[in-house]
Scaffold this motif. Structure first.
Motif, PDB file in Angstrom:
ATOM      1  N   GLU A 228     -20.812 -16.078  20.390  1.00 37.81           N
ATOM      2  CA  GLU A 228     -20.801 -15.804  18.946  1.00 37.81           C
ATOM      3  C   GLU A 228     -19.752 -14.747  18.564  1.00 37.81           C
ATOM      4  O   GLU A 228     -19.115 -14.849  17.514  1.00 37.81           O
ATOM      5  N   PHE A 229     -19.594 -13.722  19.413  1.00 31.81           N
ATOM      6  CA  PHE A 229     -18.751 -12.590  19.021  1.00 31.81           C
ATOM      7  C   PHE A 229     -17.321 -12.680  19.564  1.00 31.81           C
ATOM      8  O   PHE A 229     -16.589 -11.691  19.613  1.00 31.81           O
ATOM      9  N   ASP A 230     -16.931 -13.879  19.978  1.00 35.29           N
ATOM     10  CA  ASP A 230     -15.515 -14.174  20.195  1.00 35.29           C
ATOM     11  C   ASP A 230     -14.870 -13.354  21.316  1.00 35.29           C
ATOM     12  O   ASP A 230     -13.765 -12.829  21.151  1.00 35.29           O
ATOM     13  N   THR A 231     -15.576 -13.247  22.414  1.00 37.29           N
ATOM     14  CA  THR A 231     -14.985 -12.511  23.535  1.00 37.29           C
ATOM     15  C   THR A 231     -14.591 -13.442  24.679  1.00 37.29           C
ATOM     16  O   THR A 231     -14.072 -13.000  25.697  1.00 37.29           O
ATOM     17  N   GLY A 232     -14.861 -14.733  24.538  1.00 40.25           N
ATOM     18  CA  GLY A 232     -14.576 -15.653  25.635  1.00 40.25           C
ATOM     19  C   GLY A 232     -14.347 -17.066  25.124  1.00 40.25           C
ATOM     20  O   GLY A 232     -13.360 -17.340  24.432  1.00 40.25           O
ATOM     21  N   ALA A 233     -15.320 -17.948  25.392  1.00 36.78           N
ATOM     22  CA  ALA A 233     -15.136 -19.385  25.132  1.00 36.78           C
ATOM     23  C   ALA A 233     -14.719 -19.700  23.696  1.00 36.78           C
ATOM     24  O   ALA A 233     -13.931 -20.616  23.444  1.00 36.78           O
ATOM     25  N   ARG A 234     -15.226 -18.946  22.722  1.00 40.38           N
ATOM     26  CA  ARG A 234     -14.910 -19.239  21.322  1.00 40.38           C
ATOM     27  C   ARG A 234     -13.411 -19.162  21.049  1.00 40.38           C
ATOM     28  O   ARG A 234     -12.900 -19.810  20.125  1.00 40.38           O
ATOM     29  N   GLN A 235     -12.707 -18.379  21.873  1.00 36.61           N
ATOM     30  CA  GLN A 235     -11.267 -18.222  21.651  1.00 36.61           C
ATOM     31  C   GLN A 235     -10.496 -19.531  21.862  1.00 36.61           C
ATOM     32  O   GLN A 235      -9.341 -19.640  21.463  1.00 36.61           O
ATOM     33  N   LEU A 236     -11.157 -20.541  22.466  1.00 34.06           N
ATOM     34  CA  LEU A 236     -10.513 -21.858  22.563  1.00 34.06           C
ATOM     35  C   LEU A 236     -10.153 -22.400  21.175  1.00 34.06           C
ATOM     36  O   LEU A 236      -9.215 -23.187  21.016  1.00 34.06           O
ATOM     37  N   LEU A 237     -10.927 -21.954  20.164  1.00 34.88           N
ATOM     38  CA  LEU A 237     -10.664 -22.410  18.791  1.00 34.88           C
ATOM     39  C   LEU A 237      -9.314 -21.916  18.286  1.00 34.88           C
ATOM     40  O   LEU A 237      -8.862 -22.323  17.230  1.00 34.88           O
ATOM     41  N   ASN A 238      -8.680 -21.034  19.045  1.00 36.29           N
ATOM     42  CA  ASN A 238      -7.383 -20.489  18.619  1.00 36.29           C
ATOM     43  C   ASN A 238      -6.198 -21.338  19.065  1.00 36.29           C
ATOM     44  O   ASN A 238      -5.057 -20.882  18.955  1.00 36.29           O
ATOM     45  N   LEU A 239      -6.440 -22.547  19.577  1.00 35.86           N
ATOM     46  CA  LEU A 239      -5.289 -23.383  19.940  1.00 35.86           C
ATOM     47  C   LEU A 239      -4.331 -23.508  18.749  1.00 35.86           C
ATOM     48  O   LEU A 239      -4.751 -23.871  17.643  1.00 35.86           O
ATOM     49  N   GLY A 240      -3.076 -23.213  18.990  1.00 32.80           N
ATOM     50  CA  GLY A 240      -2.058 -23.314  17.927  1.00 32.80           C
ATOM     51  C   GLY A 240      -2.050 -22.124  16.992  1.00 32.80           C
ATOM     52  O   GLY A 240      -1.140 -21.966  16.183  1.00 32.80           O
ATOM     53  N   HIS A 241      -3.088 -21.270  17.087  1.00 34.66           N
ATOM     54  CA  HIS A 241      -3.215 -20.173  16.120  1.00 34.66           C
ATOM     55  C   HIS A 241      -2.412 -18.941  16.518  1.00 34.66           C
ATOM     56  O   HIS A 241      -2.041 -18.151  15.662  1.00 34.66           O
ATOM     57  N   THR A 242      -2.183 -18.740  17.820  1.00 33.17           N
ATOM     58  CA  THR A 242      -1.554 -17.490  18.263  1.00 33.17           C
ATOM     59  C   THR A 242      -0.117 -17.454  17.729  1.00 33.17           C
ATOM     60  O   THR A 242       0.234 -16.585  16.920  1.00 33.17           O
ATOM     61  N   VAL A 324      -4.141 -20.374  24.234  1.00 31.09           N
ATOM     62  CA  VAL A 324      -4.917 -21.578  24.531  1.00 31.09           C
ATOM     63  C   VAL A 324      -3.895 -22.659  24.884  1.00 31.09           C
ATOM     64  O   VAL A 324      -3.025 -22.995  24.067  1.00 31.09           O
ATOM     65  N   VAL A 325      -3.991 -23.168  26.105  1.00 35.83           N
ATOM     66  CA  VAL A 325      -2.943 -24.047  26.631  1.00 35.83           C
ATOM     67  C   VAL A 325      -3.517 -25.441  26.887  1.00 35.83           C
ATOM     68  O   VAL A 325      -4.478 -25.583  27.667  1.00 35.83           O
ATOM     69  N   PRO A 326      -2.960 -26.487  26.258  1.00 31.62           N
ATOM     70  CA  PRO A 326      -3.403 -27.851  26.574  1.00 31.62           C
ATOM     71  C   PRO A 326      -3.073 -28.184  28.034  1.00 31.62           C
ATOM     72  O   PRO A 326      -1.958 -27.923  28.501  1.00 31.62           O
ATOM     73  N   THR A 327      -4.055 -28.731  28.740  1.00 33.13           N
ATOM     74  CA  THR A 327      -3.831 -29.073  30.150  1.00 33.13           C
ATOM     75  C   THR A 327      -3.980 -30.583  30.380  1.00 33.13           C
ATOM     76  O   THR A 327      -3.720 -31.068  31.471  1.00 33.13           O
ATOM     77  N   ALA A 328      -4.435 -31.301  29.377  1.00 32.11           N
ATOM     78  CA  ALA A 328      -4.560 -32.757  29.443  1.00 32.11           C
ATOM     79  C   ALA A 328      -4.801 -33.233  28.004  1.00 32.11           C
ATOM     80  O   ALA A 328      -4.957 -32.418  27.088  1.00 32.11           O
ATOM     81  N   TRP A 329      -4.832 -34.545  27.789  1.00 33.19           N
ATOM     82  CA  TRP A 329      -5.113 -35.090  26.450  1.00 33.19           C
ATOM     83  C   TRP A 329      -6.586 -34.825  26.125  1.00 33.19           C
ATOM     84  O   TRP A 329      -7.478 -35.344  26.797  1.00 33.19           O
ATOM     85  N   GLY A 330      -6.850 -33.930  25.198  1.00 30.38           N
ATOM     86  CA  GLY A 330      -8.236 -33.619  24.851  1.00 30.38           C
ATOM     87  C   GLY A 330      -8.846 -32.539  25.729  1.00 30.38           C
ATOM     88  O   GLY A 330     -10.074 -32.445  25.847  1.00 30.38           O
ATOM     89  N   LYS A 331      -8.015 -31.704  26.316  1.00 31.38           N
ATOM     90  CA  LYS A 331      -8.542 -30.615  27.155  1.00 31.38           C
ATOM     91  C   LYS A 331      -7.572 -29.438  27.089  1.00 31.38           C
ATOM     92  O   LYS A 331      -6.355 -29.616  27.217  1.00 31.38           O
ATOM     93  N   SER A 332      -8.127 -28.251  26.861  1.00 28.02           N
ATOM     94  CA  SER A 332      -7.284 -27.047  26.825  1.00 28.02           C
ATOM     95  C   SER A 332      -7.981 -25.945  27.588  1.00 28.02           C
ATOM     96  O   SER A 332      -9.192 -25.988  27.816  1.00 28.02           O
ATOM     97  N   GLN A 333      -7.200 -24.935  27.926  1.00 21.90           N
ATOM     98  CA  GLN A 333      -7.739 -23.849  28.756  1.00 21.90           C
ATOM     99  C   GLN A 333      -7.262 -22.506  28.210  1.00 21.90           C
ATOM    100  O   GLN A 333      -6.087 -22.372  27.837  1.00 21.90           O
TER     101      GLN A 333
END
Ligand code: GLY
Length: 352
Positions: A228-242, A324-333
Motif C-alpha cells: 500500500e505504501f509504495d516501498t516495493g511491488a507497487r512501484q511496478l506501476l511506474n513503468l514509463g513514469h520515471t 521498471v524494465v520490460p523483460t518480456a511481452w506482458g512482464k516487467s521487473q
C-alpha cells in the motif's frame, strides 16, 4: 456491473458499470454515518455531471454543497487546497460527513488530500470521469497537491470509502484525454498482463470497456494490497513514469502525463532491448499499440536534459533510482540502478 474489492488500510469496493453516478446517493447512504456531502469538481466536469450527482445524493437524504475550481493541473495547488478546507469549515462539514470527488485525476488527488487532512481525516468517495482516473488515480489512496518545485510533492496515502466508475462518462471524453488513459491501460498490460495486451491488439478498447477497466483495476488492487505504501511491488506501476516524468518536466508540463508515459515506456523498452534485458520483438509490438491508441512514441528533448529532470523526481532514493524494465511481452521487473547509469539508459532509449 463489475465490483473489485480493495483490502488496504481501509477495505472498499470499486464498482465499474453504467449509470453509476445516479446510484451514488444510495451507495453513500449505506456507507456513511453523516448526511452532509460536499461535492468537489472542476469547471470542465461540473457543468456535465454536478446536477445529477447532487440529485442522487439529495434523493438519498443528504444535504449537499459543492466546491468547483478552475480545471487544470496548475490549480492542484496549495491555494485551491486551503480554499477547499476553508469552504468545508464554513459549511460545518463534520467527521461523520464526506467529500465526493467528481472529475479526473486533478480533482481526485486534491479532494483526497483535503479529505486526509480536514479534521484529521474524513471520508471521501471517488467518481472518476476520465479513463486515466478510472484505471489509476482513483484507486489505491495516493492523494496529493503540487508544489512550485514539482508535481505531487505534498500528499498522503488515504484510501477512499468507495470508487464508482461510471463508464458513460468515458464515452464523451475528448480524444486526447481518452488517449492519456490508454497509456496507463497499455502500462498494465506491459507490467503483468499479456492477455490484456492481446485484447488491446486484436480488438478496440470500446469493444469491452468494462472488462478492460476492471482488469486494470484488479491488477492495481493486487499491487496495492501487497504494498500500500509504495516501498516495493507497487512501484511496478511506474513503468514509463520515471523518464516520463522527466519528459513532462522538460515540456514544462505542456505535454500530458499519458503521452509522456507512452514515450517513457518506449524509451525504457528500447534501452532494455539494447542492454539485452528484453527480447527485441517486444519493442515493435509496443510501438504498434502506442500508435493504435493515438499516443506519441518519441521525444525531441536531448538525453542530458531528460536525465537532469528525471533525477529531480521523487522516485529517486539516494544514489539509486528504481527503473521498471520490460523483460518480456506482458512482464516487467523493478530494477534499481545507480543514478550514474541512468544517462546511459536514456541515451540507449533515444537512439534509433
Ligand atoms: N499511480 C501509481 C500508484 O498509484 O502507485
Amino acid at each position: 456491473m463489475t465490483t473489485v474489492t480493495v483490502k488496504a488500510s481501509q477495505t472498499y469496493e470499486v464498482k465499474i458499470g453504467h449509470r453509476l453516478l445516479d446510484t451514488l446517493g444510495q451507495e453513500a447512504a449505506a456507507l456513511l454515518k453523516g448526511r452532509q456531502a460536499a461535492i468537489v469538481s472542476d469547471s470542465n466536469v461540473a457543468p456535465l455531471y454536478l446536477d445529477r450527482v447532487r440529485a442522487s445524493l439529495e434523493g438519498a437524504g443528504f444535504q449537499v454543497c459543492s466546491f468547483v475550481f478552475p480545471a487544470g493541473e496548475e490549480h492542484k495547488n496549495g491555494q485551491t487546497y486551503l480554499d477547499l478546507l476553508e469552504f468545508l469549515a464554513q459549511r460545518h462539514i463534520t467527521r461523520a460527513d464526506a467529500l465526493v470527488a467528481l472529475g479526473g485525476g486533478v480533482v481526485g488527488d486534491l479532494t483526497g488530500f483535503a479529505a486526509a487532512t480536514f479534521l484529521r481525516g474524513i471520508a471521501f468517495v471517488q467518481l472518476p470521469t476520465t479513463l486515466l482516473a478510472a484505471v489509476d488515480a482513483s484507486v489505491g489512496g495516493k492523494t496529493a497537491i503540487d508544489l512550485k518545485n514539482g508535481k505531487n510533492l505534498a500528499g498522503a496515502f488515504y484510501q477512499p470509502k468507495a470508487v464508482l466508475c461510471d463508464l458513460d462518462t468515458l464515452a464523451t471524453l475528448p480524444q486526447a484525454v481518452f488517449a492519456d488513459g490508454c497509456a496507463e491501460v497499455i502500462k498494465y498490460g506491459m507490467i503483468g498482463d499479456p492477455g490484456l495486451l492481446e485484447q488491446l491488439e486484436t480488438t478496440d478498447f470500446q469493444a469491452d470497456p468494462e472488462a478492460i477497466v476492471a482488469r486494470c483495476i484488479a491488477q492495481k488492487r493486487d499491487l496495492v494490497e501487497q504494498d500500500e505504501f509504495d516501498t516495493g511491488a507497487r512501484q511496478l506501476l511506474n513503468l514509463g513514469h520515471t523518464v516520463g516524468h522527466g519528459i513532462e518536466a522538460c515540456s514544462s508540463y505542456q505535454l500530458s502525463h499519458g503521452k509522456a508515459v507512452a514515450i517513457g515506456m518506449i524509451l525504457v523498452t528500447r534501452a532494455a532491448v539494447a542492454l539485452g534485458k528484453c527480447p527485441a520483438e517486444v519493442l515493435p509490438r509496443l510501438q504498434g499499440l502506442v500508435r493504435k491508441y493515438g499516443l506519441p512514441e518519441a521525444t525531441e528533448y536531448p538525453a542530458r536534459d531528460l536525465y537532469e529532470k528525471t533525477l529531480s523526481d521523487k522516485k529517486r532514493a539516494g544514489n539509486t533510482i528504481s527503473l521498471v524494465v520490460p523483460t518480456a511481452w506482458g512482464k516487467s521487473q523493478l530494477t534499481p540502478i545507480p543514478v550514474a547509469e541512468l544517462l546511459d539508459w536514456i541515451e540507449k532509449g533515444l537512439s534509433l
